[in-house]
Design a protein around this motif. Structure first.
Motif, PDB file in Angstrom:
ATOM      1  N   SER A  15      12.406  45.858  45.836  1.00 60.99           N
ATOM      2  CA  SER A  15      12.244  46.165  47.246  1.00 60.99           C
ATOM      3  C   SER A  15      11.041  47.076  47.439  1.00 60.99           C
ATOM      4  CB  SER A  15      13.508  46.819  47.799  1.00 60.99           C
ATOM      5  OG  SER A  15      13.621  48.125  47.281  1.00 60.99           O
ATOM      6  N   ARG A  16      10.848  48.008  46.501  1.00 59.26           N
ATOM      7  CA  ARG A  16       9.703  48.891  46.628  1.00 59.26           C
ATOM      8  C   ARG A  16       8.402  48.084  46.577  1.00 59.26           C
ATOM      9  NH1 ARG A  16       9.746  52.365  42.119  1.00 59.26           N
ATOM     10  NH2 ARG A  16      11.732  53.180  42.821  1.00 59.26           N
ATOM     11  N   ALA A  17       8.424  47.169  45.585  1.00 58.75           N
ATOM     12  CA  ALA A  17       7.223  46.335  45.449  1.00 58.75           C
ATOM     13  C   ALA A  17       6.962  45.536  46.718  1.00 58.75           C
ATOM     14  CB  ALA A  17       7.390  45.381  44.260  1.00 58.75           C
ATOM     15  N   LEU A  18       8.084  45.021  47.249  1.00 65.40           N
ATOM     16  CA  LEU A  18       7.938  44.219  48.458  1.00 65.40           C
ATOM     17  C   LEU A  18       7.383  45.046  49.614  1.00 65.40           C
ATOM     18  CD1 LEU A  18      11.058  41.894  48.522  1.00 65.40           C
ATOM     19  CD2 LEU A  18       8.639  41.228  48.609  1.00 65.40           C
ATOM     20  N   THR A  19       7.972  46.229  49.774  1.00 67.56           N
ATOM     21  CA  THR A  19       7.511  47.038  50.905  1.00 67.56           C
ATOM     22  C   THR A  19       6.056  47.437  50.715  1.00 67.56           C
ATOM     23  OG1 THR A  19       8.470  48.936  49.815  1.00 67.56           O
ATOM     24  CG2 THR A  19       9.705  48.017  51.670  1.00 67.56           C
ATOM     25  N   THR A  20       5.697  47.770  49.480  1.00 68.73           N
ATOM     26  CA  THR A  20       4.303  48.168  49.303  1.00 68.73           C
ATOM     27  C   THR A  20       3.361  47.017  49.603  1.00 68.73           C
ATOM     28  OG1 THR A  20       4.599  47.802  46.974  1.00 68.73           O
ATOM     29  CG2 THR A  20       4.533  50.104  47.685  1.00 68.73           C
ATOM     30  N   THR A  21       3.764  45.825  49.131  1.00 67.39           N
ATOM     31  CA  THR A  21       2.849  44.712  49.408  1.00 67.39           C
ATOM     32  C   THR A  21       2.736  44.461  50.908  1.00 67.39           C
ATOM     33  OG1 THR A  21       4.661  43.214  48.931  1.00 67.39           O
ATOM     34  CG2 THR A  21       2.945  43.420  47.249  1.00 67.39           C
ATOM     35  N   THR A  22       3.891  44.464  51.565  1.00 70.47           N
ATOM     36  CA  THR A  22       3.786  44.203  52.999  1.00 70.47           C
ATOM     37  C   THR A  22       2.964  45.295  53.683  1.00 70.47           C
ATOM     38  OG1 THR A  22       5.928  45.242  53.252  1.00 70.47           O
ATOM     39  CG2 THR A  22       5.867  42.823  53.334  1.00 70.47           C
ATOM     40  N   ALA A  23       3.180  46.509  53.200  1.00 68.44           N
ATOM     41  CA  ALA A  23       2.449  47.608  53.839  1.00 68.44           C
ATOM     42  C   ALA A  23       0.948  47.426  53.688  1.00 68.44           C
ATOM     43  CB  ALA A  23       2.869  48.949  53.249  1.00 68.44           C
ATOM     44  N   THR A  24       0.541  47.126  52.453  1.00 66.99           N
ATOM     45  CA  THR A  24      -0.902  46.997  52.249  1.00 66.99           C
ATOM     46  C   THR A  24      -1.442  45.764  52.956  1.00 66.99           C
ATOM     47  OG1 THR A  24      -0.364  45.961  50.166  1.00 66.99           O
ATOM     48  CG2 THR A  24      -1.144  48.246  50.067  1.00 66.99           C
ATOM     49  N   ALA A  25      -0.617  44.703  52.920  1.00 65.45           N
ATOM     50  CA  ALA A  25      -1.121  43.470  53.515  1.00 65.45           C
ATOM     51  C   ALA A  25      -1.230  43.588  55.030  1.00 65.45           C
ATOM     52  CB  ALA A  25      -0.210  42.306  53.156  1.00 65.45           C
ATOM     53  N   SER A  26      -0.210  44.237  55.603  1.00 66.51           N
ATOM     54  CA  SER A  26      -0.193  44.262  57.054  1.00 66.51           C
ATOM     55  C   SER A  26      -1.309  45.130  57.611  1.00 66.51           C
ATOM     56  CB  SER A  26       1.157  44.754  57.555  1.00 66.51           C
ATOM     57  OG  SER A  26       1.324  46.096  57.145  1.00 66.51           O
ATOM     58  N   GLN A  27      -1.680  46.130  56.841  1.00 69.31           N
ATOM     59  CA  GLN A  27      -2.724  46.997  57.371  1.00 69.31           C
ATOM     60  C   GLN A  27      -3.999  46.777  56.577  1.00 69.31           C
ATOM     61  OE1 GLN A  27      -0.696  50.675  57.041  1.00 69.31           O
ATOM     62  NE2 GLN A  27       0.600  50.267  58.807  1.00 69.31           N
ATOM     63  N   ALA A  28      -4.391  45.543  56.599  1.00 67.20           N
ATOM     64  CA  ALA A  28      -5.450  45.113  55.691  1.00 67.20           C
ATOM     65  C   ALA A  28      -6.782  45.858  55.831  1.00 67.20           C
ATOM     66  CB  ALA A  28      -5.670  43.610  55.837  1.00 67.20           C
ATOM     67  N   PRO A  29      -7.392  45.930  57.009  1.00 67.96           N
ATOM     68  CA  PRO A  29      -8.776  46.409  57.041  1.00 67.96           C
ATOM     69  C   PRO A  29      -8.922  47.859  56.579  1.00 67.96           C
ATOM     70  CG  PRO A  29      -7.983  45.776  59.264  1.00 67.96           C
ATOM     71  CD  PRO A  29      -6.837  45.743  58.350  1.00 67.96           C
ATOM     72  N   THR A  30      -8.317  48.761  57.318  1.00 68.32           N
ATOM     73  CA  THR A  30      -8.269  50.147  56.865  1.00 68.32           C
ATOM     74  C   THR A  30      -6.863  50.609  57.163  1.00 68.32           C
ATOM     75  OG1 THR A  30      -9.342  50.562  58.954  1.00 68.32           O
ATOM     76  CG2 THR A  30     -10.637  51.011  56.972  1.00 68.32           C
ATOM     77  N   SER A  32      -5.266  53.131  57.909  1.00 62.58           N
ATOM     78  CA  SER A  32      -4.843  54.133  58.877  1.00 62.58           C
ATOM     79  C   SER A  32      -4.955  53.649  60.319  1.00 62.58           C
ATOM     80  CB  SER A  32      -5.689  55.391  58.703  1.00 62.58           C
ATOM     81  OG  SER A  32      -7.034  55.066  58.893  1.00 62.58           O
ATOM     82  N   THR A  33      -5.678  52.552  60.549  1.00 60.32           N
ATOM     83  CA  THR A  33      -5.933  52.190  61.938  1.00 60.32           C
ATOM     84  C   THR A  33      -5.013  51.095  62.439  1.00 60.32           C
ATOM     85  OG1 THR A  33      -7.632  50.716  61.167  1.00 60.32           O
ATOM     86  CG2 THR A  33      -8.358  52.851  61.992  1.00 60.32           C
ATOM     87  N   PHE A  34      -5.085  50.907  63.729  1.00 63.38           N
ATOM     88  CA  PHE A  34      -4.316  49.857  64.391  1.00 63.38           C
ATOM     89  C   PHE A  34      -4.915  48.509  64.007  1.00 63.38           C
ATOM     90  CE2 PHE A  34      -3.952  47.164  68.183  1.00 63.38           C
ATOM     91  CZ  PHE A  34      -2.571  47.114  68.281  1.00 63.38           C
ATOM     92  N   PRO A  35      -4.082  47.533  63.641  1.00 61.89           N
ATOM     93  CA  PRO A  35      -4.660  46.234  63.263  1.00 61.89           C
ATOM     94  C   PRO A  35      -5.239  45.527  64.487  1.00 61.89           C
ATOM     95  CG  PRO A  35      -2.276  46.130  63.274  1.00 61.89           C
ATOM     96  CD  PRO A  35      -2.627  47.556  63.520  1.00 61.89           C
ATOM     97  N   LEU A  36      -6.486  45.191  64.405  1.00 63.00           N
ATOM     98  CA  LEU A  36      -7.200  44.701  65.580  1.00 63.00           C
ATOM     99  C   LEU A  36      -8.329  43.831  65.073  1.00 63.00           C
ATOM    100  CD1 LEU A  36      -7.609  45.551  68.729  1.00 63.00           C
ATOM    101  CD2 LEU A  36      -9.378  47.006  67.823  1.00 63.00           C
ATOM    102  N   LYS A  37      -8.551  42.719  65.727  1.00 58.82           N
ATOM    103  CA  LYS A  37      -9.640  41.858  65.276  1.00 58.82           C
ATOM    104  C   LYS A  37     -10.905  42.179  66.054  1.00 58.82           C
ATOM    105  CE  LYS A  37     -10.640  37.120  63.993  1.00 58.82           C
ATOM    106  NZ  LYS A  37     -10.839  37.404  62.577  1.00 58.82           N
ATOM    107  N   ASN A  38     -11.869  42.745  65.357  1.00 57.71           N
ATOM    108  CA  ASN A  38     -13.151  43.003  65.991  1.00 57.71           C
ATOM    109  C   ASN A  38     -14.017  41.764  65.888  1.00 57.71           C
ATOM    110  OD1 ASN A  38     -13.287  45.688  67.052  1.00 57.71           O
ATOM    111  ND2 ASN A  38     -13.011  46.386  64.943  1.00 57.71           N
ATOM    112  N   VAL A  39     -14.540  41.320  67.014  1.00 60.78           N
ATOM    113  CA  VAL A  39     -15.339  40.093  67.002  1.00 60.78           C
ATOM    114  C   VAL A  39     -16.751  40.414  67.478  1.00 60.78           C
ATOM    115  CG1 VAL A  39     -15.463  37.705  67.734  1.00 60.78           C
ATOM    116  CG2 VAL A  39     -13.244  38.830  67.604  1.00 60.78           C
ATOM    117  N   THR A  40     -17.728  40.031  66.665  1.00 62.57           N
ATOM    118  CA  THR A  40     -19.130  40.174  67.056  1.00 62.57           C
ATOM    119  C   THR A  40     -19.782  38.806  66.910  1.00 62.57           C
ATOM    120  OG1 THR A  40     -19.806  40.711  64.826  1.00 62.57           O
ATOM    121  CG2 THR A  40     -19.235  42.553  66.250  1.00 62.57           C
ATOM    122  N   GLY A  41     -21.096  38.777  67.085  1.00 65.19           N
ATOM    123  CA  GLY A  41     -21.802  37.513  66.990  1.00 65.19           C
ATOM    124  C   GLY A  41     -21.600  36.831  65.650  1.00 65.19           C
TER     125      GLY A  41
END
Lengths: 720, 614
Positions: A15-30, A32-41
């Protein structure tokens, strides 16, 4: 006992492994921040494709815009004395002058399995970059309000990113205009196809032409004798870099490279004059560069065919360029064509920006704007209107402010602050999960406020929560149902035209109401302003304050004549009279006093206001007229001058029948005696302390007048 | 370690023209402004010249808004003023430089400005216009907008500072100017008398020794009655005033007690009332001490206001000659940042500018002396042009900067210095140093000083140094007519052929130049024909082919109308619209300006081609 321990340990580890993976995966970019897709050209194309899916599946789409400014002059801010049509003109001015730099789009989809909403927050950086050289450069100028830019900077807006990589756009109107322009230019090109020979003056030109002629002749002859081009290629090694044999649409051709424009012109000339069956054409290569070619054609019909082919291809290339310059507007087209419910917070200005930037010029009246905006975006809901209109929601808001961040914190504390308490209140909370690039997250740190993507997300959450409080049930694919929900229906397409005086405009009908839908709490303080009682005075002596102006007018027209005086800026005030008749009385008296300009006029208490000779006065309609001007001077008095108001008093039509109502100073078309007498007579009746100044009362000695003045001054001194 | 460091130092110090990429420029933001200012002060005082270079958020996009060869000083100023009011300076590079024997030692500083409203007074700039292409090219060059907006330096002009003091309610040591009016009005007299008696009473209460020994209660009662307060340790009283006039009157009263009272004017904060405060000092020494204190305080408070203006004050105060590349554009931007809003009149602008910057050199004009056809308007081409044709080796040394590695942004100002020294040496006015041979140098260089007109007027000396065939022809602006209302997209040639033969005025030699796609200039090489054309266009007896053109909408106006458009700021996108706008409001404007001036304007068939793409 011993046997169970490892199992438990294993499960714990798992379960620890699972939670850590989900944690890292869900907050992929950085993390600490809110997951948000930044779109530029750079990632626009794939992001648009994925957004298409999300919008199609969405129940509603929340939007938010960040602009480079809101008001182009201080007096263009929203005031209590703004009638709805004036307010619209101010919004129109704002949408025309400022640029949108960030566009947040956040589709929300109800997930019936998890019983939660899935949000896809997108943060688009957009920038009005001129992609096409033949477009009007003036369309790519925009205004920045220093305070707004500084505000964006406070929230760490990335200006470099926006300017360097922001997605450009064309409005539908611009696109049509460009396509029309393309049509025209290709037509005119066909018409004027006469060539003039460049006179060969310099010896270098003569030599160059001769050399080219020989080279072409060589190539031409070889083509005719032996159509083996490879052999030809080998033989020509002298200018291999500059002339290369290729095939253009199954015809042999020479690709020209490394020549100057002048040389190309000479080559063109040589071709035209000496080679019947070789055509000089320019073709687009991969929409980026223009490649000049010399193409061999069999006969005249083939030649015409070739010319037509090249033309069509170039035309297609141009069209493709225009199409790709449409850029961010594809997102708006998507929202428009999918007819989804659009959710914004206090979004009338946003809608005006969307209209101006992506559809076309804003119409002159609010009614026209509303009806054409409604065609493009049929369902818009404003969470600010919702929160202020529904009594149920007012209960939930518990009198807190209805700004986006405070209503988000009040209505969605579990999302805003990450509470996961199990008390009764949180039972009513709508669950929202965020999905970015197939990674779903249910917990995160708060995002950056005033970032369009996060603001759009907050707006969507507030809306979801508000719906839940209103008792609206969510179904899968409930989009159409949501817009036509009988509870929600009365809020759809109702936007605050101006938050100050609570004017709400109905986008589907165009009607403007001062009152909100179904509310009992509403404060109707300002809805009773009757605009015909209002005059506008500007250009009065500096340092004169609103209170002094009120006093000075009250002295002439009676102590209760003026209801209120409101400063627009330091050069201009609104004076609201008790009754409409006083407006024309005031304007008439002002005109008379200025026309006479004698010592007697000067003694009138109103003279204090007119001192300096630059005081102008007009009715409310003039204010509207000045607001509709594209000019924006910082001070209203400068603005009025720039708009072209050169008269000093605008008399009302009732006073001067037959005249246009605008009268230049000094045009004595009022009978001076009658008008002067009647108004001055009134002065004497009403003005209690005013030094009387009627012509008939010359018997007043100078001493008396001075006494009264002195008394009045002394009293004034006492009051301060 | 020390060896490498000094080696590095030497290498960087000795970079010359070939190593231009290694030059580094001090990048100045709000955070390092104070330090940089001190270094700049030293550099300026040791320098011979100061080069400046400004970068704005845009440049005029409509063709006729740009300064062109057919502009007089007056119209050029109007255009420059319009652009300066519209666009914002984001980058202000300053480069004091010393001139040695074929060497320039430059100390470039690149100041990043942002008109942040530090005091919440809607100044220095409420809003400004940006041109997206301009911003994009700045980003490509490496300009950091984030740094500029987050940490740019703000500023207030002298006039804005004065207003800011009023708005912020900063106390100013009141100075009574003089007896304001010989015969005060009754109200004034009442106010004067009342104030005088109050002050007297209050003052006497302190001087009266008998009250000194009163009980604290009595003392505080008296304080309450007399309205006495304390300013620091000194007693003071407040006089309420309700107008500027009364401020002066109050000061007039206080001047009568000047031996021991110090007046202090406290402006209204927001909508409150102005206040004049009188502070009682115990002795002459005490008074001087207090005045000193007040002055220091005032200085301290206002220092924060001026921001970047301190740099301009510094340069102006040093009275060094300024070198700029496009002086009219630069100084129309500097003027409102430094002094006050731009005056509407160019003479007034030049007069007050000259007081603060007595010597301004424009390298562009000096360049025209050598290449009169004006093909070399940008600095790198001008430099390479000179390198190709003249032997005037000038080495450039850029003093090293710590802590801004890799930032080469803002080098333009070094190139301007370089170009200037090169030009000076070519024009044989070698500006060796301001001490040696100053009389000779002053003579040769001086003729380039303070030329703000767009194109240098013909000068007999021009011919002597002309290097190419000089086919510049000059025309009096009285012989020029603006035409508009023809079909858009007409080429010069088509328009000329339409005009040719349409009327007898067009039978003589004339030229046509398109200003933009809507408007053209007709140049008559024979004087007097322009008047004829204007009068027949306005009369009803137009006939023949010209009548056809007029009926299609062709209109004409003289040069003075163009001057008027510029002065009134009718900068519509198309010049034709501006002319039409002017005609629509024809009666409302009175020509307060003498139109009889004979401007010489510059026109040459060559420059007509090049200058359109300036």
């Amino acid at each position: 006992m011993n046997r169970r321990c490892p199992v438990r340990a294993l499960s714990r580890a798992l379960s620890r492994a699972l939670t850590t993976t989900t944690a890292t995966a869900s907050q992929a970019p950085t993390p600490s921040t809110f997951p948000l897709k930044n779109v530029t050209g750079s990632n626009f194309e794939p992001a648009l494709e994925s957004l298409r899916e999300h919008v199609r599946a969405a129940d509603y789409v929340a939007v938010d815009l960040e602009m480079t400014g809101v008001t182009s002059a201080p007096w263009r801010e929203s005031f209590e004395f703004d009638r709805y049509d004036v307010r619209y003109l101010k919004v129109k001015d704002s949408a025309e002058k400022f640029a949108v730099v960030q566009f947040g789009v956040c589709p929300f989809r109800w997930d019936p399995q998890e019983l939660c909403f899935v949000a896809h927050p997108h943060n688009f950086y957009i920038f009005p970059r001129q992609e096409l050289s033949f477009d009007d450069p003036a369309a790519y100028e925009f205004l920045c309000q220093t305070a707004s830019v500084d505000f964006l900077a406070k929230y760490q807006f990335d200006f470099n990113m926006c300017i360097r990589e922001g997605i450009s756009y064309l409005s539908r109107e611009q696109e049509n205009e460009l396509l029309r322009h393309l049509e025209e230019s290709s037509c005119s090109q066909n018409k004027h196809k006469e060539f003039r020979d460049v006179p060969l003056i310099s010896i270098a030109d003569v030599l160059f032409s001769e050399r080219i002629k020989n080279r072409m002749k060589e190539w031409h002859d070889e083509l005719l004798h032996d159509r083996n081009c490879e052999q030809f290629n080998e033989s020509s090694n002298d200018s291999k870099q500059q002339l290369q044999t290729i095939f253009y649409r199954t015809r042999p051709a020479l690709a020209l490279s490394g020549f100057t424009a002048h040389q190309l012109r000479l080559i063109q000339q040589v071709t035209r004059n000496h080679f019947e069956d070789i055509v000089y054409v320019c073709v687009n290569v991969q929409n980026t560069c223009v490649q000049p070619l010399l193409v061999y054609t069999d006969c005249n019909t083939d030649k015409d065919l070739l010319m037509k082919e090249v033309e069509d291809e170039n035309r297609r290339g141009e069209e493709l360029k225009i199409h790709s310059a449409v850029g961010f507007r594809h997102v708006i087209d998507l929202l428009s064509s999918e007819q989804k419910l659009i959710v914004g917070h206090n979004c009338f200005l946003d809608v005006a920006h969307i209209y101006r930037k992506f559809f076309g010029q804003l119409p002159f009246t609010a009614e026209e704007f509303v009806s054409s905006a409604n065609k493009h975006l049929p369902y818009i809901i404003d969470t600010k209107v919702l929160l202020n209109s529904s009594d149920i929601l007012k209960y939930w808001m518990r009198r807190s402010k209805t700004s986006l961040s405070s209503s988000f914190a009040r209505l969605c504390p579990q999302i805003a602050l990450g509470y996961t308490s199990t008390d009764l209140a949180s039972k009513a909370c709508v669950k929202v999960e965020v999905q970015v690039d197939d990674v779903r997250a249910s917990s995160w740190n708060a995002g950056a406020k005033h970032e369009a993507g996060y603001d759009a997300f907050m707006t969507g959450c507030v809306f979801a929560q508000a719906c839940s409080h209103l008792g609206i049930k969510f179904h899968p694919h409930s989009s159409e149902i949501l817009a036509h929900d009988e509870i929600l229906e009365k809020y759809v397409n109702r936007l605050f035209l101006s938050w100050n005086n609570q004017n709400i405009i109905d986008l589907s009908t165009g009607s403007v109401t001062g009152n909100s839908v179904g509310s009992t709490y509403f404060n109707n303080r300002y809805s009773k302003i009757s605009f015909e009682n209002i005059i506008l005075i500007w250009g009065f002596p500096p340092k004169l304050r609103a209170r002094e102006i009120k006093e000075c007018i009250s002295k002439v027209f009676g102590p209760t004549s003026v209801t209120s005086v409101y400063s627009l800026d330091k050069t201009t005030v609104f004076v609201q009279f008790k009754e409409a008749g006083l407006v024309s009385d005031f304007l008439g008296l002002k005109e008379t006093l200025e026309r006479n300009d004698d010592p007697i006029s000067i003694l009138n208490p109103l003279w204090k206001l007119l001192d300096g000779g630059n005081t102008c006065a007009a009715d409310y309609e003039t204010y509207k007229e000045i607001c509709s001007s594209p000019v924006s001077k910082v001070y209203f008095s400068d603005q009025a001058w720039a708009v072209g108001i050169k008269w000093k008093t605008k008399l009302l039509k009732s006073d001067v029948p037959g005249e246009e109502g605008i009268q230049k100073q000094g045009d004595a078309n009022l009978s001076p005696d009658n008008a002067g007498d009647s108004v001055l007579g009134k002065t004497n009746m009403k003005g209690k302390k005013s030094a009387s100044d009627d012509i008939d009362r010359r018997s007043f000695s100078c001493g008396e007048i001075l006494d009264s003045l002195c008394a009045h001054e002394a009293e004034r001194v006492r009051t301060y | 370690m020390a060896g490498t460091a000094s080696g590095l130092f030497l290498r960087r110090f000795c970079t010359n023209t070939s190593g231009a990429r290694k030059w580094s420029v001090a990048q100045v933001f709000r955070s390092n402004f104070a330090d940089s200012l001190e270094r700049l002060r030293a550099d300026v005082s040791g320098s011979d010249f100061v080069a400046v270079s400004l970068r704005r958020t845009g440049s005029p996009s409509a063709p006729w808004h740009r300064i062109s060869c057919f502009d007089t000083l007056e119209t050029a100023y109007s255009k420059a003023r319009h652009a300066a009011e519209k666009f914002q300076v984001l980058q202000f590079a300053v480069c004091p430089f010393e001139v040695g024997a074929s060497k320039v030692v430059a100390h470039p500083y690149n100041f990043h400005l942002f008109p942040r409203d530090e005091l919440d007074i809607k100044r220095p700039s409420y809003s400004f216009v940006c041109q997206s292409s301009h911003l994009a090219s700045m980003v490509d060059e490496g300009f950091d907008f984030n740094a500029c907006i987050y940490d740019g330096i703000s500023y207030l002009s002298r006039e804005q500072e004065r207003l800011a003091k009023v708005w912020k309610g900063i106390a100013v040591h009141g100075k009574h100017l003089e007896k304001s009016s010989p015969s005060p009005s009754v109200a004034d007299a009442v106010f004067l008398e009342r104030t005088r008696s109050r002050i007297k009473q209050w003052k006497n209460a302190f001087e009266d020794s008998s009250t000194r020994n009163d009980e604290p209660l009595v003392r505080s009662m008296r304080k309450l009655i007399l309205g006495s307060e304390e300013y620091g340790s000194r007693p003071s009283t407040t006089i309420d005033v309700c107008s500027q006039r009364q401020v002066q009157l109050a000061l007039e009263v206080l001047a009568e007690f000047s031996e021991d009272l110090v007046p202090l004017v406290i402006p209204a904060k927001g909508a409150g009332a102005w206040v004049v405060r009188a502070i009682l000092t115990s002795s002459k020494e005490d008074k001087i001490l207090l005045e000193q204190e007040l002055q220091n305080l005032e200085h301290e408070q206002t220092k924060a206001f001026q921001g970047f203006r301190e740099v301009i004050e510094l340069i102006s105060g040093a009275q060094k000659p300024i070198v700029s590349h496009n002086s009219l554009n630069d100084f129309t931007s500097i003027y409102p940042m430094f002094l006050a809003p731009l005056p509407s009149n160019v003479d007034e602008f030049l007069r007050s500018l000259c007081l603060v910057f007595p010597q301004v050199y424009d390298v562009n004009h000096m360049m025209k002396e050598i290449a009169p056809l004006g093909k070399t308007t940008n600095i790198p081409t001008a430099l390479s042009f000179l390198n190709n044709r003249f032997f005037a080796p000038i080495d450039v040394e850029v003093s090293p900067v710590t802590g801004s590695e890799g930032k080469i942004h803002g080098l333009n100002v070094v190139r301007i210095s370089h170009l200037f020294v090169k030009l000076c040496s070519i024009l044989r006015s070698a500006p060796e140093s301001s001490q040696s041979d100053s009389s000779h140098q002053a003579g040769t260089l001086e003729r380039f000083a303070n030329i703000f007109r767009p194109w240098p007027s013909a000068d007999p000396l021009d011919e002597s140094i002309s290097i190419w065939r000089n086919d510049t022809r000059r025309v009096n602006c009285k012989d020029v007519v603006f035409l508009w209302g023809f079909r858009k997209g007409l080429s010069t040639k088509m328009l000329k052929s339409q005009l040719q033969g349409s009327h007898r005025v067009f039978s003589e030699n004339f030229d046509v130049r398109l200003v933009d796609k809507s408007c053209a200039i007709v140049i008559f090489w024979q004087p007097g024909l322009s008047d004829t054309l204007l009068s027949i266009m306005n009369s009803s007896d137009v006939s023949g082919p010209l009548w056809d053109l007029v009926s299609e909408g062709l209109k004409a106006a003289g040069y003075e109308t163009y001057t008027k458009l510029c002065r009134l700021g009718l900068f519509e996108a198309d010049l034709a619209d501006a002319f039409d706008h002017n005609f629509a409001n024809h009666d409302d404007y009175s020509l307060d300006h003498s139109t009889g001036k004979n401007y010489e304007i510059h026109s040459s068939s060559e420059s007509m081609i090049y200058l359109e793409d300036l």
